[in-house]
Scaffold this active site. Structure first.
Site, short mmCIF file in Angstrom:
data_model
loop_
_atom_site.label_atom_id
_atom_site.label_comp_id
_atom_site.label_asym_id
_atom_site.label_seq_id
_atom_site.Cartn_x
_atom_site.Cartn_y
_atom_site.Cartn_z
N GLU A 42 3.48 13.64 -3.21
CA GLU A 42 2.22 14.29 -2.84
C GLU A 42 1.03 13.39 -3.10
OE1 GLU A 42 2.07 18.10 -4.80
OE2 GLU A 42 3.92 18.78 -3.83
N CYS A 43 1.18 12.12 -2.83
CA CYS A 43 0.17 11.10 -3.12
C CYS A 43 -0.42 10.60 -1.81
CB CYS A 43 0.85 9.96 -3.88
SG CYS A 43 -0.19 8.54 -4.22
N GLY A 44 -1.63 10.11 -1.85
CA GLY A 44 -2.23 9.50 -0.67
C GLY A 44 -1.45 8.30 -0.18
N PHE A 45 -0.67 7.68 -1.06
CA PHE A 45 0.15 6.53 -0.69
C PHE A 45 1.56 6.92 -0.24
CE2 PHE A 45 -2.89 4.57 -3.77
CZ PHE A 45 -3.53 3.73 -2.88
N THR A 46 1.88 8.21 -0.26
CA THR A 46 3.23 8.67 0.10
C THR A 46 3.70 8.15 1.45
OG1 THR A 46 3.04 10.59 -1.35
CG2 THR A 46 4.69 10.72 0.41
#
Length: 166
Positions: A42-46
């Protein structure tokens, strides 16, 4: 490029538990280049999962192993259990590279592998801390930790370095 410390520890002395519960010795990866990444769903980098999978598909036949280590230490962005993580990664990104159970990469309960990686390839200003999800470590065929890449560095941007270790 990082320098290996003069201890008896090597990348091959570690093991970690896969999402399916199997304990995997890193001895299994001897002679293979590794890209080791702390991940989160659930990360912006996912979306980097897709790039990591692309690297794996492109270079696996030449020996590259991509190893993903989910971590919930940054903004609680990996809340799921092993089954949820595996399903998410396969369903959304077609991940077929090896994923491990959730670990900690900083603090008192840091997984020994990440303690080693941070020592071998410190971050900016020599900091031995992971700052966020999707920090990547490149390891050559001899088990030497060559380089650390910060989260913003996209997988396709490190392909040139991977080419050098293949």
């Amino acid at each position: 490029m990082a320098k290996t410390t003069s201890t008896t520890t090597s990348i091959y002395s570690f093991s970690a538990r896969a999402l399916n519960g199997e304990e995997i010795s890193f001895e299994r990866y001897r002679g293979r280049p590794l890209l080791i990444v702390n991940t989160a769903s659930e990360c912006g980098f996912t979306p980097q999962y897709k790039g990591l999978q692309n690297l794996y598909q492109q270079y696996a036949a030449r020996g590259l192993e991509v190893l993903g280590f989910p971590c919930n230490q940054f903004g609680k962005q990996e809340p799921g259990d092993a089954e949820q993580i595996g399903n998410f990664c396969e369903r959304n990104f077609g991940v077929s590279f090896q994923l491990f159970e959730k670990i900690e990469v900083n603090g008192e309960n840091t997984h020994p592998l990440f303690r080693y990686l941070k020592t071998e390839a410190p971050g900016l200003l020599g900091l031995k801390r992971i700052n966020w999800n999707f920090t990547k470590f490149l390891v050559n065929r001899d088990g030497e930790v060559l380089r650390r890449y910060g989260p913003p560095k996209k997988p396709d941007e490190i392909a040139v370095d991977i080419e050098k270790v293949l």
